[in-house]
Design an enzyme around this catalytic site. Structure first.
Site, PDB file in Angstrom:
ATOM      1  CB  CYS A 175     -52.038  39.306   6.245  1.00 56.00           C
ATOM      2  SG  CYS A 175     -50.982  38.683   7.622  1.00 56.00           S
TER       3      CYS A 175
ATOM      4  CG  LEU B  53     -54.813  35.435  30.403  1.00 56.25           C
ATOM      5  CD1 LEU B  53     -56.009  34.341  31.277  1.00 56.25           C
ATOM      6  CD2 LEU B  53     -54.060  35.954  31.409  1.00 56.25           C
TER       7      LEU B  53
ATOM      8  CD  GLN C 102     -38.817  37.555 -14.657  1.00 64.02           C
ATOM      9  OE1 GLN C 102     -38.821  36.499 -14.542  1.00 64.02           O
ATOM     10  NE2 GLN C 102     -39.482  38.399 -13.786  1.00 64.02           N
TER      11      GLN C 102
ATOM     12  CG  LEU D 269     -33.008  37.760 -19.753  1.00 63.06           C
ATOM     13  CD1 LEU D 269     -32.250  39.027 -19.058  1.00 63.06           C
ATOM     14  CD2 LEU D 269     -31.839  37.048 -20.190  1.00 63.06           C
TER      15      LEU D 269
ATOM     16  CD  GLU E 239     -37.141  28.344 -17.449  1.00 59.54           C
ATOM     17  OE1 GLU E 239     -37.329  27.254 -17.172  1.00 59.54           O
ATOM     18  OE2 GLU E 239     -36.901  28.557 -18.618  1.00 59.54           O
TER      19      GLU E 239
HETATM   20  C1  LIG Z   1     -44.101  33.897  12.832  1.00 57.49           C
HETATM   21  C2  LIG Z   1     -43.708  33.644  14.139  1.00 57.49           C
HETATM   22  C3  LIG Z   1     -42.148  33.541  14.177  1.00 57.49           C
HETATM   23  C4  LIG Z   1     -41.963  33.339  15.534  1.00 57.49           C
HETATM   24  N1  LIG Z   1     -40.303  33.539  15.629  1.00 57.49           N
HETATM   25  C5  LIG Z   1     -39.694  33.275  16.928  1.00 57.49           C
HETATM   26  C6  LIG Z   1     -38.350  33.435  17.252  1.00 57.49           C
HETATM   27  O1  LIG Z   1     -37.591  33.609  16.205  1.00 57.49           O
HETATM   28  N2  LIG Z   1     -38.049  33.134  18.395  1.00 57.49           N
HETATM   29  C7  LIG Z   1     -38.788  33.061  19.422  1.00 57.49           C
HETATM   30  O2  LIG Z   1     -38.377  32.795  20.565  1.00 57.49           O
HETATM   31  N3  LIG Z   1     -40.211  33.044  19.266  1.00 57.49           N
HETATM   32  C8  LIG Z   1     -40.900  33.162  17.909  1.00 57.49           C
HETATM   33  N4  LIG Z   1     -42.025  32.971  17.860  1.00 57.49           N
HETATM   34  C9  LIG Z   1     -42.974  32.831  19.065  1.00 57.49           C
HETATM   35  C10 LIG Z   1     -43.404  34.070  19.755  1.00 57.49           C
HETATM   36  O3  LIG Z   1     -42.249  34.828  20.246  1.00 57.49           O
HETATM   37  C11 LIG Z   1     -44.613  33.651  20.587  1.00 57.49           C
HETATM   38  O4  LIG Z   1     -45.456  33.095  19.944  1.00 57.49           O
HETATM   39  C12 LIG Z   1     -45.222  34.764  21.611  1.00 57.49           C
HETATM   40  O5  LIG Z   1     -44.079  35.417  22.180  1.00 57.49           O
HETATM   41  C13 LIG Z   1     -46.169  34.281  22.319  1.00 57.49           C
HETATM   42  O6  LIG Z   1     -46.787  35.572  22.799  1.00 57.49           O
HETATM   43  P1  LIG Z   1     -48.532  35.887  22.732  1.00 57.49           P
HETATM   44  O7  LIG Z   1     -48.577  37.120  23.222  1.00 57.49           O
HETATM   45  O8  LIG Z   1     -48.713  35.889  21.195  1.00 57.49           O
HETATM   46  O9  LIG Z   1     -49.011  34.663  23.238  1.00 57.49           O
HETATM   47  P2  LIG Z   1     -50.458  34.014  23.011  1.00 57.49           P
HETATM   48  O10 LIG Z   1     -50.701  33.263  21.866  1.00 57.49           O
HETATM   49  O11 LIG Z   1     -51.614  34.995  23.216  1.00 57.49           O
HETATM   50  O12 LIG Z   1     -50.702  33.040  24.585  1.00 57.49           O
HETATM   51  C14 LIG Z   1     -49.869  31.989  24.432  1.00 57.49           C
HETATM   52  C15 LIG Z   1     -49.875  31.199  25.835  1.00 57.49           C
HETATM   53  O13 LIG Z   1     -49.599  31.855  27.057  1.00 57.49           O
HETATM   54  C16 LIG Z   1     -50.614  32.111  27.803  1.00 57.49           C
HETATM   55  N5  LIG Z   1     -50.551  33.285  28.464  1.00 57.49           N
HETATM   56  C17 LIG Z   1     -50.416  34.791  27.784  1.00 57.49           C
HETATM   57  N6  LIG Z   1     -50.392  35.539  28.680  1.00 57.49           N
HETATM   58  C18 LIG Z   1     -50.280  34.833  30.051  1.00 57.49           C
HETATM   59  C19 LIG Z   1     -50.438  35.691  31.506  1.00 57.49           C
HETATM   60  N7  LIG Z   1     -50.329  36.934  31.674  1.00 57.49           N
HETATM   61  N8  LIG Z   1     -50.651  34.568  32.193  1.00 57.49           N
HETATM   62  C20 LIG Z   1     -51.023  33.383  32.091  1.00 57.49           C
HETATM   63  N9  LIG Z   1     -50.833  32.877  30.734  1.00 57.49           N
HETATM   64  C21 LIG Z   1     -50.735  33.755  29.994  1.00 57.49           C
HETATM   65  C22 LIG Z   1     -51.823  31.783  27.215  1.00 57.49           C
HETATM   66  O14 LIG Z   1     -52.765  31.467  28.070  1.00 57.49           O
HETATM   67  C23 LIG Z   1     -51.513  30.990  25.902  1.00 57.49           C
HETATM   68  O15 LIG Z   1     -51.688  29.635  26.216  1.00 57.49           O
HETATM   69  C24 LIG Z   1     -42.726  33.278  16.562  1.00 57.49           C
HETATM   70  C25 LIG Z   1     -44.013  33.244  16.457  1.00 57.49           C
HETATM   71  C26 LIG Z   1     -44.626  33.340  14.944  1.00 57.49           C
HETATM   72  C27 LIG Z   1     -45.886  33.456  15.018  1.00 57.49           C
HETATM   73  S1  FES Z   2     -50.625  35.477   5.768  1.00 55.77           S
HETATM   74 FE1  FES Z   2     -50.288  36.471   7.620  1.00 55.77          FE
HETATM   75  S2  FES Z   2     -48.125  36.585   7.957  1.00 55.77           S
HETATM   76 FE2  FES Z   2     -48.549  35.227   6.190  1.00 55.77          FE
END
Ligand SMILES: Cc1cc2nc3c(=O)[nH]c(=O)nc-3n(C[C@H](O)[C@H](O)[C@H](O)COP(=O)(O)OP(=O)(O)OC[C@H]3O[C@@H](n4cnc5c(N)ncnc54)[C@H](O)[C@@H]3O)c2cc1C
Ligand code: FES
Ligand code: FES
Length: 1351
Positions: free
Chosen positions: A55, A270, A1215, A1280, A1282
Site C-alpha cells: 500500500c 496521542l 518462474q 517450469l 513448480e
Molecule cells: C510493520 C512494523 C514493523 C516494525 N518493526 C519494528 C522493529 O523491527 N523493531 C522495533 O523496535 N519496532 C518495530 N516496530 C514498532 C515501531 O517502532 C513502533 O510501532 C513505532 O515506533 C511507534 O511509533 P508511532 O509514532 O507509530 O506510535 P503511535 O502508534 O502513534 O503511538 C504509540 C503509543 O505511544 C503514545 N505516544 C506517542 N507519542 C507520545 C507522546 N509524545 N507522549 C506520550 N505518549 C505518546 C501513544 O499514546 C500511543 O499509546 C514495527 C512496527 C510495524 C508496524
Molecule cells: S497493506 Fe499496508 S503494508 Fe501491507
C-alpha cells in the site's frame, strides 16, 4: 468533558488534485479512502499492518526550514486520513499511466521482468519513485533500504532490484567480475563464461533491455502544490477536530492547547505514526473515543544539541532520527557518539523504510514494546525523557522501571513526552546494540539488546556497566544487579563468564513466554554479551599488535581473540544481488515477427506498474453491494451447542447472518462442510458469515455472533500424535522394487535417520477474494474470483445453490499469486458468498484480511520422514526404505493426492535398485492442508537428499560425489516403471557444478572455516528430476476459443488463469506464431466459464503447455479456413484476408482442443506412467552462517534448468528464480506456530517471514540448458512453474554443511535428525558452544509451551 462539537475541513492533495473533506471518520485510513472514495485502486491492501509495502504511497510536506518539500514513502494502511491536513499524496496513478505517459520507474520495472502477478508492483514502484524524488542517483545501499519494506511473493526480487539499479550511481554490472568476467564488457552478445562447456554458442543474457529504456529526467516531476506551501508557511494555530461515529480526532494548533486537551482527557492516546496504535485498533480491536494528534505542535519536532548530548523531539519520525544521528556522527568525535552509533545501526534494521518514515521516536519509546530495538540502547545510554503537562515539566530517566511499565515510572495523568535526551558517550565508554530476528530485514527481533561499559582510566576495570534486553517477555528488561556485581572487575574472559552467569540468573525467560524459542533466546542473552565483550576488546586493542594465535579447538572454548575472530563480529552484510541469467537465443532463421522463444515482457507488466491492472477487489462497487465477513471456530474439536446471531444483527449496517440452514443445495461434503453444522474440527473452520453495508461493520459484527461449544475428544495436532492414535485420512500408499531387506544385509553399512519438514503458508500477496453479483430476472450469477480453477468455483456454487452450471459464470481477470492455494478454497468462499447474495438478493463481496486468510486456509503439508539406508563404503546405495507422514489437517482435501505424488517423486534423481517408499496422510485438528507449488515433492525430496547427505558423511565423501554415484546414468525406468532418459539431468548437474566451481568453492570454504571459529561457510549442490502434470488423464485436456474480428484483431480465450506466470503472454505468443500475426493485434480479456467451459485448474506446471496446444489447435483451424484465400492473394495483408473471409462467409471463430497426455498409475501393481514428462535441474549454493546468532547470508547460487525450448525465457527464468526463493523461504525462515490449543499464532508478515529482497543470494546465476527437442510438448517447451521450489533446498544443505563444520570444530557428533526450516534458532542451537552449555534447559512437560510442533 465531551470533545468539541462539529467537524473541521480537512485539506490535502492527491496526485495534484485538491481534496477537501468535512465528513471524515477518524477511523478511516488513507488506503480505504483512496480505494473506496477516490477509486484509486492501484494502491493495494495485502496485510493492513504496515508489514508488506503493497500500500506504499508518497507523502510530501513542505518543510519551512529548508523551504523545500520533504518526500517520504508511507504505508497507506496505517495512515489515518485525519493526519493528512496540509499533505500531498502521490499514488501510483499519479506517477504515470499507460494512457498518458509511463514513468521511467514503471517502465523499467516492467521491462526488466520485475512483475509477475503484479500485486506488489505498485508498492515497489512507489518506494522506488520516492527514493528517486529524494536521490535522483541513489547508491545501491539506498536502493536496498528503500525496498526493504516491500514484499514480493512471485519474482524472487532480483529483477526488481535490477530495475532499480539502472538508476544507481554505483551500479556494478552483472557481478561476474569477481570471476574475472563481466557481461558489461563481453564481446558482442555472446555472454557465456569462458570455459563453460556446451553453452558458448547461441546463448544470450539480455533480460534487461537497457537500450529501450526512456531516460530519467528528475526535473520533469510535478511541483509541490503551492497552496500547501502557503499553508505550511503560515500555519493555522487553532485546533482541528474531526468527528466520527465512534471516534473523535483533535489536532491542537499549539503546545498549550495540546497540554490543555491532554489534561482534560488523560486517557486519550496521542497519535503520531499510528504504527503501534493502528494495528492494535483494527475494526474488531480496541476503540479510543478520542485521539489527540500532536503533529501540528512544532515543539515536538525540535532537535537541539547541547554540550552533553542531543535532545530529539518526540514527534520526530524514526527516519528523521536517522538523519539527525548521521549528522551528529559525522560531526562529533567518535568517543562522544557511541550511543548515537548504536542507535543508527539499530535503526537500519528496524522495520522497513515506510514504517520508519511514519513511526515517531515518542511513539516508539512510549509504546514500550517488548521487542523494541531502540529502548534497550536508550536505557543503557542513560537517556532521559522530557515530560510536559499543564503542571510543568520534569525529567524522567528511561530506566528499568520505565521499561517495565511501573506505575511510578510512567506518565502522570495529563503528561506527554516532549523529547528524549540522549547523552554523548564519554572517553573509554562503549555502547553497542544487538538484535537477532528470523530474517535479515523487516523483521522484529527475537531478542534485542543494548550494552554499555565505562572502563576506568588507565586500567581495564569496569567503572560503570549497563545491560538491557528486549523481546524476552511482556516488557524490555535490564540487569541492574548483575551490572552492580561486576563493577571493579577487569574486562577479561573470566569476567565475561561471570557476567553470563549473573545475567542468566537475573534475566528470566519463563518456559511459556510468548514468542517461544526460549532456549534460543536465553542463548542470545549471553551470545550478545560475548559479542559485546569482543567488540570492546577490539576497540581497546585498536592499533595494537594482534595477540598470539590460538588453536581452533580452544578458540571456541576460551577465545583468545585472534584477528580473524574479531573481524567476524560485524553483522552479516546486506547487499544488492548481482548475477546472470543465461538462455538460448532463438534460431537466427526464425522470422522476426515470430515471438516464440523470445523474452517478451509480461503482457500486463506496464499495467501492473501503473496500477491500472484490475484485480478482483479493484472492481468498482456495484449498486447496494454488501460486504461479507466470516465467523470461525475458536475450538479445535467441539460440538456446536448454539449459534446466536441476535447481538450481531442489532449492529448498525448488518443485513444478515448466513448459516448452514440458508444453503439451498449441498453444504459441501459430509466431512468437509462449507459452513459447520453440528461440529467443528479445527480452529479457523467457518461457522457462519455476516453480511453488512461495509467491510468494517461486517467484521465488527462477527465478534458479536455468540457461539457456544462443547469440547470433544480426541484432539490431535502433531503427526506423532496422529501416528500414536492411528488417526489417518486415507490408506497407506506404497511403492517397492527389488529386495530391500536382502540388500540391507549385503550393505557395508546401514544407517537410519529422521527428517522433519515444517509447513508453509502460500502468502500470495492478494488474499482470497470473491465478488458475487446476482443478475435480476433469470436467477443467474456472475462471480468474479481470484482463483486458479474457475470451473470448480462454478460447479461448487451451482451445487450449493442447487442451480444448473449454466446459470453461474465465473470470471477471472488476473490472480495476485496462487501457488496452489487458490485451487480449492475460492470455490468454498465463492459458494458461501453466493448463498449470502441469493438470500439478500444483493451483490456480496468477500475479501479475507491477511489474518483470516492465514487462519482459515491450509497450506503446504508438514512432513515427518524416517529413512533406513544401506550402502557400500564407496557411497553406492544398495537399499533405501523411506516412510513419510504428512499432516493433512482435519479433512481429506488434497492429502491423498499429495501423498501419492510424494511417493512417486521420492526417488528424485537416483537409481537405487532396492527401494521401499511408504506414505500416509494424518488426520489432525488443524485446517486442511492443500496444494502448494511442488505438491509434496519439496518436502519428500528433502528426506531423500538428507539421507544422501548422511551417507556421504558416513563414507567421508563430499555429498556431491555420492549424489553423482547414485544418479540415473542412462535410459532407465523409475520405481513405477516409467522409462525416461536422464541425459538432461546429467547435463544440468555437470553444467551446474562446473559453473559454480564446486570443488574450488568447497576448498575456499574450508580455508575460510579454518580461519573463522565463529563464522562458517557451507556449500551444497542438489540435482532434481521433477515430474510435470497431473497423474490422471482426464486432467490433461484444455480448450480455447479464438475469434478474429473484421478489422483483423484477434481475441484469444483459453482455460488457464493468469496467476502472474504469464500464461496469457505465452498464449498470445503461440497464437502469433500460428496465425503469423503480430502480438499487437492479439488480445486476451479474461478467463471465463462462459467462454471456455469445463476447464481444469491452472496447476501442476502444465497450464501453458496444455492451453497452448488448444490455442495452437484453434489457430490452425482458422488458418486452414483462410488458406484458399491466402493462396489466392499471397501478397495480401492479414486484414485483406480477413475481409475476404468475411465476404465469403467463412467462420472467423474457432474452438481449439487438446486431448492431452495419458497418465495412469496402478497402485496395486506399483506401475504406471503417471506423468507426461520431467523437468530436470540442479542448483549449487554457498552460504555463511554466524555461529553466535544463527543468522546466515547466501553468498552465491548457480541454477541450471532444462526448459526444453523455452516459450519465453524471461517468464521461465522468472518462474525459476521466484520458485527458488520461495523454496529458500520454506527451508530457512517460514515457520508456522500453533498454540497448544491448535490456533495458528503466526498470522501475518510480522510473525511469518517470507523472503525479502535481502534474502536473494548475493550472486544468483540462472542458466537454461540449450534447447532440446521433444515431439510431446508444445514447441518442445517445458512447464517450469513448480520445479525451482526444490532447488531452494541447496541453501538448506549449504547451511547444514556450515553447521557441520562448526560442530566439527567443537568436536561434536553429527546430528542425524534433520529439521527444516533451518531458522536462526535451529542453526544457533546446533552450533553448540560454551554459551549454549550455560543456559538452563527447559524440562519438557513442566510448563505449557507457547507453541507446539506439528511435524
Ligand atoms: C510493520 C512494523 C514493523 C516494525 N518493526 C519494528 C522493529 O523491527 N523493531 C522495533 O523496535 N519496532 C518495530 N516496530 C514498532 C515501531 O517502532 C513502533 O510501532 C513505532 O515506533 C511507534 O511509533 P508511532 O509514532 O507509530 O506510535 P503511535 O502508534 O502513534 O503511538 C504509540 C503509543 O505511544 C503514545 N505516544 C506517542 N507519542 C507520545 C507522546 N509524545 N507522549 C506520550 N505518549 C505518546 C501513544 O499514546 C500511543 O499509546 C514495527 C512496527 C510495524 C508496524
Ligand atoms: S497493506 Fe499496508 S503494508 Fe501491507
Ligand atoms: S509480482 Fe510481486 S507479489 Fe506477485
Amino acid at each position: 468533558m465531551p470533545p468539541p462539537p462539529g467537524s473541521d475541513e480537512l485539506v490535502f492533495f492527491v496526485n495534484g488534485r485538491k481534496v477537501t473533506e468535512r465528513d471524515i471518520d477518524p477511523e478511516v485510513t488513507l488506503l480505504t479512502f483512496l480505494r473506496r472514495n477516490l477509486g484509486l485502486t492501484g494502491t493495494k491492501s495485502a496485510c493492513g499492518g504496515g508489514g508488506c509495502g503493497a500500500c506504499t504511497v508518497m507523502l510530501s510536506r513542505h518543510d519551512p526550514a529548508s523551504g523545500k518539500p520533504r518526500h517520504v514513502s508511507i504505508p497507506a494502511c496505517l495512515v489515518p486520513l485525519c493526519s493528512l491536513h496540509g499533505a500531498a499524496i502521490t499514488t501510483v496513478e499519479g506517477v504515470g499511466s499507460i494512457r498518458t505517459r509511463v514513468h521511467p520507474v514503471q517502465e523499467r520495472i516492467a521491462r526488466s521482468h520485475g512483475t509477475q502477478c503484479g500485486f506488489c508492483t505498485p508498492g515497489m514502484v512507489m518506494s522506488l519513485y520516492t527514493l528517486l524524488r529524494n536521490h535522483p542517483q541513489p547508491s545501491e545501499e539506498q536502493l536496498a533500504d528503500a525496498l526493504a519494506g516491500n514484499l514480493c511473493r512471485c519474482t524472487g526480487y532480483r529483477p526488481i532490484l535490477e530495475s532499480g539499479r539502472t538508476f544507481c550511481s554505483d551500479s556494478h554490472g552483472c557481478g561476474q567480475s569477481g570471476a574475472g568476467w563481466c557481461c558489461l564488457d563481453r564481446p558482442g552478445d555472446d555472454s557465456s563464461p569462458p570455459g563453460s562447456s556446451g553453452l558458448q554458442a547461441h546463448v544470450c543474457s539480455e533480460l534487461l533491455p537497457k537500450a529501450e529504456f526512456q531516460p530519467w529526467d528528475p526535473s520533469q516531476e510535478p511541483i509541490f502544490p503551492p497552496e500547501l506551501t502557503r499553508m505550511a508557511e503560515s500555519p493555522e494555530r487553532r485546533s482541528l477536530t474531526f468527528r466520527g461515529d465512534r471516534v473523535t480526532w483533535v489536532s491542537p494548533g499549539g503546545l498549550r492547547e495540546l497540554l490543555e486537551l491532554k489534561a482534560q482527557h488523560p486517557e486519550a492516546p496521542l497519535v503520531l505514526g499510528n504504527t503501534a496504535l493502528g494495528p492494535a485498533s483494527k475494526p474488531h480491536g480496541r476503540v479510543h473515543p478520542l485521539l489527540i494528534s500532536p503533529a501540528r505542535v512544532p515543539e515536538l519536532s525540535a532537535v537541539t544539541e547541547s554540550r552533553d548530548g542531543l535532545t530529539i523531539g518526540a514527534g520526530c519520525s524514526l527516519a528523521q532520527l536517522q538523519d539527525v544521528l548521521a549528522k551528529s556522527i559525522s560531526e562529533l568525535p567518535e568517543e562522544k557518539t557511541q550511543t548515537l552509533r548504536a542507535l543508527a545501526t539499530a535503526l537500519r534494521k528496524l522495520a522497513g523504510q515506510q514504517v520508519r518514515n511514519l513511526a515517531s521516536l515518542g511513539g516508539h519509546v512510549m509504546s514500550r514494546q517488548s521487542s523494541s530495538d531502540l529502548n534497550p540502547i536508550l536505557a543503557v545510554g542513560r537517556a532521559a525523557l522530557h515530560l510536559l503537562s499543564e503542571g510543568g515539566a520534569r525529567l524522567m530517566p528511561l530506566d528499568e522501571l520505565f521499561l517495565a511499565g511501573t506505575a511510578s515510572a510512567g506518565l502522570r495523568p495529563g503528561e506527554i513526552l516532549e523529547s528524549v535526551h540522549v547523552p554523548y558517550s564519554r572517553k573509554r565508554e562503549f555502547v553497542s546494540g544487538f538484535r537477532q530476528a528470523q530474517a535479515p530485514q523487516n523483521a522484529m527481533p527475537h531478542v534485542s539488546a543494548g550494552m554499555r561499559v565505562l572502563l576506568a582510566e588507565g586500567t581495564n576495570a569496569i567503572e560503570d556497566l549497563s545491560i538491557a534486553y528486549g523481546g524476552l517477555g511482556a516488557t524490555a528488561v535490564m540487569a541492574p544487579r548483575s551490572c552492580q556485581q561486576l563493577l571493579g572487575k577487569p574486562w577479561t574472559e573470566e569476567t565475561l563468564d561471570e557476567a553470563c552467569r549473573l545475567v542468566l540468573g537475573e534475566v528470566a525467560i519463563p518456559g511459556p513466554a510468548p514468542g517461544g524459542r526460549v532456549e534460543f533466546r536465553r542463548t542470545l542473552l549471553v551470545s550478545f554479551l560475548f559479542r559485546f565483550y569482543l567488540q570492546v576488546l577490539r576497540e581497546l586493542r585498536r592499533g595494537r599488535a594482534p595477540g598470539a594465535p590460538s588453536t581452533l579447538s580452544d578458540i571456541w572454548r576460551y577465545p583468545r581473540l585472534p584477528d580473524q575472530s574479531l573481524g567476524a563480529l560485524e553483522d552479516l552484510p546486506v547487499t544488492v544481488p548481482q548475477g546472470m541469467q543465461t538462455y538460448q537465443r532463438v534460431d537466427p532463421q526464425q522470422p522476426s515477427q515470430d515471438p516464440v522463444g523470445r523474452p517478451v515482457m509480461h503482457l500486463s507488466g506496464l499495467k501492473h506498474a501503473t496500477g491500472e491492472a484490475v484485480f478482483c477487489d479493484d472492481l468498482p462497487r456495484v449498486d447496494r453491494e454488501l460486504s461479507m465477513a466470516l465467523v470461525t471456530s475458536t475450538r479445535p474439536h467441539a460440538r456446536i451447542v448454539s449459534v446466536d446471531p441476535a447481538e450481531a444483527l442489532r449492529l448498525p449496517g448488518v443485513a444478515d447472518v448466513i448459516t448452514a440452514k440458508d444453503i439451498p443445495g449441498t453444504n459441501g461434503t459430509e466431512d468437509d462442510r462449507l459452513l459447520a453444522v453440528d461440529e467443528v474440527l479445527c480452529v479457523g473452520q467457518v461457522i457462519c458469515a455476516v453480511v453488512a453495508e461495509t467491510d468494517e461493520q461486517a467484521k465488527r459484527a462477527t465478534e458479536r455472533v455468540r457461539v457456544t461449544y462443547e469440547d470433544l475428544e480426541p484432539v490431535v495436532f502433531s503427526i506423532q500424535d496422529a501416528m500414536r492414535q492411528n488417526s489417518f485420512l486415507c490408506p497407506e500408499k506404497k511403492l517397492e522394487q527389488g529386495n530391500v531387506e536382502e540388500a540391507f544385509e549385503k550393505a557395508d553399512r546401514v544407517i537410519e535417520g529422521e527428517v522433519h519438514v515444517g509447513g508453509q503458508e502460500h502468502f500470495y500477496m492478494e488474499t482470497q477474494r470473491v465478488l458475487v453479483i446476482p443478475k435480476a430476472g433469470d436467477g443467474e450469477l456472475d462471480i468474479y474470483a481470484s482463483t486458479q480453477d474457475p470451473a470448480h468455483v462454478q460447479k461448487t456454487v451451482s451445487l450449493t445453490l442447487n442451480v444448473p452450471h449454466n446459470q453461474v459464470t465465473c470470471h477471472v481477470k488476473r490472480v495476485g499469486g496462487g501457488f496452489g492455494g487458490k485451487v480449492g478454497k475460492p470455490a468454498a468462499l465463492g459458494a458461501i458468498a453466493a448463498v449470502g447474495a441469493i438470500k439478500t438478493g444483493r451483490a456480496v463481496r468477500l475479501v479475507l484480511d491477511r489474518e483470516d486468510d492465514m487462519l482459515i486456509t491450509g497450506g503446504r503439508h508438514p512432513l515427518f520422514g524416517k529413512y533406513k539406508v544401506g550402502f557400500k563404503d564407496s557411497g553406492r546405495i544398495k537399499a533405501l526404505d523411506i516412510e513419510c507422514y504428512i499432516n493433512g489437517g482435519c479433512t481429506l482435501g488434497d492429502s491423498e493426492l499429495v501423498t501419492e505424488f510424494l511417493i512417486l517423486k521420492l526417488e528424485n534423481a537416483y537409481k537405487i535398485r532396492n527401494l521401499r517408499f511408504r506414505g500416509r496422510a494424518c488426520r489432525t485438528n488443524l485446517p486442511s492442508n492443500t496444494a502448494f507449488r511442488g505438491f509434496g515433492f519439496p518436502q519428500g525430496a528433502l528426506v531423500t537428499e538428507a539421507c544422501i547427505t548422511a551417507v556421504a558423511a558416513k563414507c567421508g565423501l563430499p555429498p556431491e560425489k555420492v549424489r553423482e554415484k547414485n544418479m540415473y546414468k542412462t535410459v532407465d525406468k523409475t520405481i513405477y516403471k516409467q522409462a525416461f532418459s536422464p541425459e538432461p539431468l546429467r547435463q544440468c548437474w555437470a553444467e551446474c557444478l562446473e559453473r559454480a566451481d564446486l570443488p574450488g568453492r568447497r576448498a575456499r570454504a574450508d580455508a575460510f572455516n579454518q580461519q573463522n571459529p565463529w563464522r562458517k561457510r557451507g556449500v551444497a549442490a542438489v540435482p532434481m528430476k521433477f515430474s510435470v502434470g497431473f497423474a490422471a488423464t482426464s486432467y490433461h485436456q484444455a480448450a480455447a476459443l479464438v475469434h478474429v474480428y473484421t478489422d483483423g484483431s484477434v481475441l484469444v480465450a483459453h482455460g488457464g488463469s493468469e496467476l502472474g506466470q504469464g500464461i496469457h503472454t505465452k498464449m498470445l505468443q503461440v497464437a502469433s506464431r500460428e496465425l503469423r500475426v503480430p502480438m499487437s493485434r492479439l488480445h486476451t480479456q479474461e478467463t471465463s466459464t462462459a467462454t471456455v467451459p469445463n476447464t481444469v485448474a491452472t496447476a501442476a506446471s502444465i497450464g501453458a503447455d496444455a492451453n497452448g496446444k488448444a490455442v495452437q489447435n484453434a489457430c490452425q483451424t482458422l488458418l486452414k479456413r483462410l488458406e484458399p484465400i491466402i493462396k489466392k492473394n499471397a501478397e495480401g495483408t492479414w486484414e485483406d484476408w480477413i475481409e475476404a473471409a468475411f465476404e465469403q462467409r467463412i467462420s472467423l471463430s474457432a474452438t481449439g482442443y487438446f486431448r492431452g497426455y495419458k497418465a495412469f498409475m496402478d497402485w496395486e501393481k506399483g506401475e504406471g506412467e503417471p506423468f507426461p514428462y520431467y523437468v530436470f535441474g540442479a542448483a549449487c549454493s554457498e552460504v555463511e552462517i554466524d555461529c553466535l546468532t544463527g543468522a546466515h547470508r547466501k553468498l552465491r547460487t548457480d541454477i541450471v534448468m532444462d526448459a526444453g525450448c523455452s516459450l519465453n525465457p524471461a517468464l521461465d527464468v522468472g518462474q525459476v528464480e521466484g520458485a527458488f526463493l520461495q523454496g529458500a523461504g520454506l527451508y530457512t525462515s517460514e515457520e508456522l506456530h500453533y498454540s497448544p490449543e491448535g490456533a495458528l499464532l503466526s498470522r501475518g508478515p510480522a510473525e511469518y517471514k517470507i523472503p525479502t529482497a535481502a534474502d536473494v543470494p548475493e550472486e544468483l546465476n540462472v542458466t537454461l540448458l540449450p534447447s532440446s527437442q521433444t515431439q510431446l510438448t508444445l514447441y518442445s517447451s517445458k512447464g517450469l512453474g513448480e520445479s525451482g521450489m526444490f532447488l531452494g533446498s541447496s541453501v538448506f544443505f549449504a547451511i547444514s554443511d556450515a553447521v557441520t563444520a562448526a560442530r566439527r570444530d567443537r568436536g561434536l557428533a553429527e546430528d542425524c535428525t534433520v529439521r527444516s526450516p533451518a531458522t536462526p534458532e535451529r542453526v544457533r542451537m546446533a552450533c553448540q558452544d560454551r554459551f549454549t552449555e550455560m543456559i538452563p534447559r527447559e524440562d519438557p512437560g513442566t510448563a505449557k509451551p507457547w507453541s507446539i510442533p506439528i511435524a
